[in-house]
Design a protein around this motif. Structure first.
Motif, PDB file in Angstrom:
ATOM      1  N   LEU A 194       0.817  -1.209   0.000  1.00 22.88           N
ATOM      2  CA  LEU A 194       0.000   0.000   0.000  1.00 22.88           C
ATOM      3  C   LEU A 194       0.855   1.266   0.000  1.00 22.88           C
ATOM      4  O   LEU A 194       0.453   2.289  -0.561  1.00 22.88           O
ATOM      5  N   THR A 195       2.033   1.218   0.634  1.00 25.09           N
ATOM      6  CA  THR A 195       2.914   2.389   0.572  1.00 25.09           C
ATOM      7  C   THR A 195       3.356   2.646  -0.861  1.00 25.09           C
ATOM      8  O   THR A 195       3.582   3.792  -1.239  1.00 25.09           O
ATOM      9  N   ALA A 196       3.478   1.578  -1.656  1.00 29.34           N
ATOM     10  CA  ALA A 196       3.840   1.744  -3.066  1.00 29.34           C
ATOM     11  C   ALA A 196       2.686   2.359  -3.846  1.00 29.34           C
ATOM     12  O   ALA A 196       2.878   3.282  -4.653  1.00 29.34           O
ATOM     13  N   LEU A 197       1.480   1.867  -3.606  1.00 25.22           N
ATOM     14  CA  LEU A 197       0.323   2.376  -4.337  1.00 25.22           C
ATOM     15  C   LEU A 197       0.049   3.840  -4.025  1.00 25.22           C
ATOM     16  O   LEU A 197      -0.244   4.642  -4.926  1.00 25.22           O
ATOM     17  N   PHE A 198       0.129   4.208  -2.750  1.00 20.52           N
ATOM     18  CA  PHE A 198      -0.219   5.562  -2.329  1.00 20.52           C
ATOM     19  C   PHE A 198       0.980   6.491  -2.242  1.00 20.52           C
ATOM     20  O   PHE A 198       0.807   7.690  -2.019  1.00 20.52           O
ATOM     21  N   GLN A 199       2.202   5.918  -2.382  1.00 22.58           N
ATOM     22  CA  GLN A 199       3.441   6.700  -2.285  1.00 22.58           C
ATOM     23  C   GLN A 199       3.499   7.477  -0.970  1.00 22.58           C
ATOM     24  O   GLN A 199       3.609   8.706  -0.932  1.00 22.58           O
ATOM     25  N   VAL A 200       3.451   6.711   0.106  1.00 21.35           N
ATOM     26  CA  VAL A 200       3.431   7.268   1.457  1.00 21.35           C
ATOM     27  C   VAL A 200       4.353   6.465   2.358  1.00 21.35           C
ATOM     28  O   VAL A 200       4.702   5.321   2.038  1.00 21.35           O
ATOM     29  N   PRO A 201       4.759   7.019   3.514  1.00 19.77           N
ATOM     30  CA  PRO A 201       5.526   6.236   4.490  1.00 19.77           C
ATOM     31  C   PRO A 201       4.614   5.258   5.222  1.00 19.77           C
ATOM     32  O   PRO A 201       3.379   5.331   5.135  1.00 19.77           O
ATOM     33  N   LEU A 202       5.211   4.362   5.990  1.00 16.82           N
ATOM     34  CA  LEU A 202       4.452   3.311   6.666  1.00 16.82           C
ATOM     35  C   LEU A 202       3.387   3.869   7.609  1.00 16.82           C
ATOM     36  O   LEU A 202       2.286   3.311   7.721  1.00 16.82           O
ATOM     37  N   GLY A 203       3.691   4.951   8.294  1.00 20.55           N
ATOM     38  CA  GLY A 203       2.765   5.485   9.271  1.00 20.55           C
ATOM     39  C   GLY A 203       1.421   5.880   8.692  1.00 20.55           C
ATOM     40  O   GLY A 203       0.394   5.843   9.395  1.00 20.55           O
ATOM     41  N   PHE A 204       1.391   6.263   7.411  1.00 24.26           N
ATOM     42  CA  PHE A 204       0.136   6.673   6.781  1.00 24.26           C
ATOM     43  C   PHE A 204      -0.870   5.527   6.773  1.00 24.26           C
ATOM     44  O   PHE A 204      -2.077   5.750   6.931  1.00 24.26           O
ATOM     45  N   ILE A 205      -0.373   4.300   6.586  1.00 25.74           N
ATOM     46  CA  ILE A 205      -1.282   3.155   6.511  1.00 25.74           C
ATOM     47  C   ILE A 205      -2.012   2.968   7.829  1.00 25.74           C
ATOM     48  O   ILE A 205      -3.179   2.558   7.853  1.00 25.74           O
ATOM     49  N   ASN A 208      -4.453   6.567   8.427  1.00 26.70           N
ATOM     50  CA  ASN A 208      -5.548   6.849   7.507  1.00 26.70           C
ATOM     51  C   ASN A 208      -6.596   5.736   7.576  1.00 26.70           C
ATOM     52  O   ASN A 208      -6.259   4.568   7.337  1.00 26.70           O
ATOM     53  N   PRO A 209      -7.842   6.042   7.873  1.00 25.94           N
ATOM     54  CA  PRO A 209      -8.861   4.992   8.043  1.00 25.94           C
ATOM     55  C   PRO A 209      -9.058   4.123   6.805  1.00 25.94           C
ATOM     56  O   PRO A 209      -9.265   2.911   6.928  1.00 25.94           O
ATOM     57  N   ASP A 210      -9.002   4.723   5.619  1.00 30.07           N
ATOM     58  CA  ASP A 210      -9.216   3.938   4.402  1.00 30.07           C
ATOM     59  C   ASP A 210      -8.039   3.001   4.133  1.00 30.07           C
ATOM     60  O   ASP A 210      -8.231   1.829   3.770  1.00 30.07           O
ATOM     61  N   ALA A 211      -6.832   3.497   4.329  1.00 27.70           N
ATOM     62  CA  ALA A 211      -5.655   2.651   4.140  1.00 27.70           C
ATOM     63  C   ALA A 211      -5.630   1.546   5.199  1.00 27.70           C
ATOM     64  O   ALA A 211      -5.271   0.394   4.904  1.00 27.70           O
ATOM     65  N   ASP A 212      -6.005   1.877   6.422  1.00 29.44           N
ATOM     66  CA  ASP A 212      -6.053   0.884   7.495  1.00 29.44           C
ATOM     67  C   ASP A 212      -7.070  -0.210   7.172  1.00 29.44           C
ATOM     68  O   ASP A 212      -6.821  -1.399   7.409  1.00 29.44           O
ATOM     69  N   TYR A 213      -8.209   0.173   6.598  1.00 28.81           N
ATOM     70  CA  TYR A 213      -9.221  -0.805   6.197  1.00 28.81           C
ATOM     71  C   TYR A 213      -8.649  -1.772   5.163  1.00 28.81           C
ATOM     72  O   TYR A 213      -8.834  -2.994   5.261  1.00 28.81           O
ATOM     73  N   LEU A 214      -7.943  -1.230   4.163  1.00 22.76           N
ATOM     74  CA  LEU A 214      -7.363  -2.083   3.127  1.00 22.76           C
ATOM     75  C   LEU A 214      -6.313  -3.016   3.716  1.00 22.76           C
ATOM     76  O   LEU A 214      -6.225  -4.196   3.341  1.00 22.76           O
ATOM     77  N   MET A 215      -5.502  -2.495   4.640  1.00 22.91           N
ATOM     78  CA  MET A 215      -4.491  -3.330   5.284  1.00 22.91           C
ATOM     79  C   MET A 215      -5.150  -4.523   5.970  1.00 22.91           C
ATOM     80  O   MET A 215      -4.676  -5.668   5.870  1.00 22.91           O
ATOM     81  N   ARG A 216      -6.246  -4.282   6.676  1.00 22.40           N
ATOM     82  CA  ARG A 216      -6.920  -5.360   7.398  1.00 22.40           C
ATOM     83  C   ARG A 216      -7.513  -6.395   6.435  1.00 22.40           C
ATOM     84  O   ARG A 216      -7.475  -7.607   6.710  1.00 22.40           O
ATOM     85  N   LYS A 217      -8.055  -5.942   5.323  1.00 20.65           N
ATOM     86  CA  LYS A 217      -8.600  -6.875   4.331  1.00 20.65           C
ATOM     87  C   LYS A 217      -7.492  -7.734   3.717  1.00 20.65           C
ATOM     88  O   LYS A 217      -7.661  -8.935   3.484  1.00 20.65           O
ATOM     89  N   LEU A 218      -6.335  -7.123   3.448  1.00 27.95           N
ATOM     90  CA  LEU A 218      -5.211  -7.870   2.897  1.00 27.95           C
ATOM     91  C   LEU A 218      -4.686  -8.885   3.912  1.00 27.95           C
ATOM     92  O   LEU A 218      -4.334 -10.010   3.542  1.00 27.95           O
ATOM     93  N   CYS A 219      -4.644  -8.502   5.177  1.00 26.98           N
ATOM     94  CA  CYS A 219      -4.253  -9.450   6.231  1.00 26.98           C
ATOM     95  C   CYS A 219      -5.212 -10.635   6.271  1.00 26.98           C
ATOM     96  O   CYS A 219      -4.790 -11.800   6.371  1.00 26.98           O
ATOM     97  N   GLU A 220      -6.498 -10.335   6.187  1.00 32.65           N
ATOM     98  CA  GLU A 220      -7.511 -11.390   6.261  1.00 32.65           C
ATOM     99  C   GLU A 220      -7.328 -12.403   5.134  1.00 32.65           C
ATOM    100  O   GLU A 220      -7.377 -13.621   5.357  1.00 32.65           O
TER     101      GLU A 220
END
Length: 305
Positions: A194-205, A208-220
């Protein structure tokens, strides 16, 4: 130990620098600028507190003058592993261990073309590093480095783990190292991608609520695939582990982020793509991972054009 590291990028610089504290370390890279920088000024590593350490492994563009090594560590990008090993196969003797700490899964197949299963070490590391300039790396985060042999019993490589620990890497051996590789891959496929897609540092994931949601779905999705392979993980623990990385290294930049930023090919096929391939074999749908792989390839194509 006589150690050669293939690839002097972010992680190659970090490991060649630290391991040179107590070992005879050579680092091989195709970039003349990188090789010259190491030989002229050493490997510089900036720590989280701002201090900079300077280390002096020997660097080579051509390793033909070197003899058999005790250990060869592969830190080139996955798509260049076969070429790097072929070009340096004269370093591999009957007692040489080949090690991969590359992100993702499936790298051992390439190493097995040059060594038997008793001499192939796979592993993962929680250390994070990024390139500031040639031979100058930023050490963004630390943690456990886990290594193990393909055949399970890892007692024969306890000396290697001890050398790593003495040089600053908290290293342990694992009989079920595939579990550790997937544990590391959860962070890479659920957050680094996701840091590659959004071009952001790790902390943004994390923030940011939307990035955090995607992270959780990918973990699942990734935990479901791992479970189908007999690697049981608790989803909540996996998410907690990924979040800990994001919180502890909020300003950290990943290698796949830098690849997209700088217009290079990424290793997405051995990270998120490894989850997709395993899911296909198990008949499991992983739409979020499919999307990530296609999005990153689209960005790579955009950059090439």
């Amino acid at each position: 130990m006589n150690i050669t590291i293939l690839g002097a990028g972010a992680m190659g610089a970090l490991f060649s620098g630290y391991l040179s504290k107590h070992n005879n370390v050579s680092v091989v890279d195709v970039s003349k600028d990188v090789v010259d920088a190491i030989n002229e000024s050493g490997v510089r590593i900036r720590e989280k507190d701002g201090s900079v350490g300077i280390y002096h492994p020997k660097a080579y563009a051509d390793s033909s003058s070197l003899g058999f090594q005790d250990l060869i560590i592969v830190f080139v990008k996955s798509m260049y592993t076969a070429a790097a090993l072929d070009a340096n196969k004269h370093l591999i003797g009957p007692d040489t261990y080949l090690m991969t700490l590359q992100n993702g899964a499936g790298h051992e197949a390439r190493l097995l073309k040059h060594a038997d299963r008793r001499h192939v070490i796979i592993g993962s590391t929680q250390h994070n590093s990024s390139v500031i300039e040639p031979a100058f790396a930023s050490h963004g985060g630390s943690g456990i480095t886990s290594i193990g042999l393909l055949d399970g019993s890892s007692s024969s490589i306890s000396g290697i783990a001890r050398q790593f620990s003495e040089c600053g890497f908290d290293c342990v051996t694992e009989d079920n190292v595939q579990r550790q590789i997937w544990k590391k891959m959860f962070t890479n496929t659920a957050a680094s991608s996701l840091t590659a897609l959004f071009q952001v540092p790790l902390g943004f994931i994390h923030s940011n609520p939307d990035a955090d949601y995607l992270m959780r779905k990918l973990c699942e999705e990734a935990v479901t695939v791992a479970s189908s392979l007999g690697l049981d993980f608790d989803l909540k623990e996996v998410i907690d582990d990924v979040e800990a990385v994001l919180v502890n290294a909020p300003d950290g930049y990943t290698s796949i982020y830098a690849d997209i930023r700088d217009g290079r090919r990424s290793e997405v096929d051995t990270i998120s793509g490894a989850v997709v391939e395993a899911a296909k074999e198990q008949g499991i749908a992983v739409p979020y991972h499919d999307m990530v792989v296609h999005c990153i390839h689209a960005l790579e194509e955009r950059n090439r054009k």
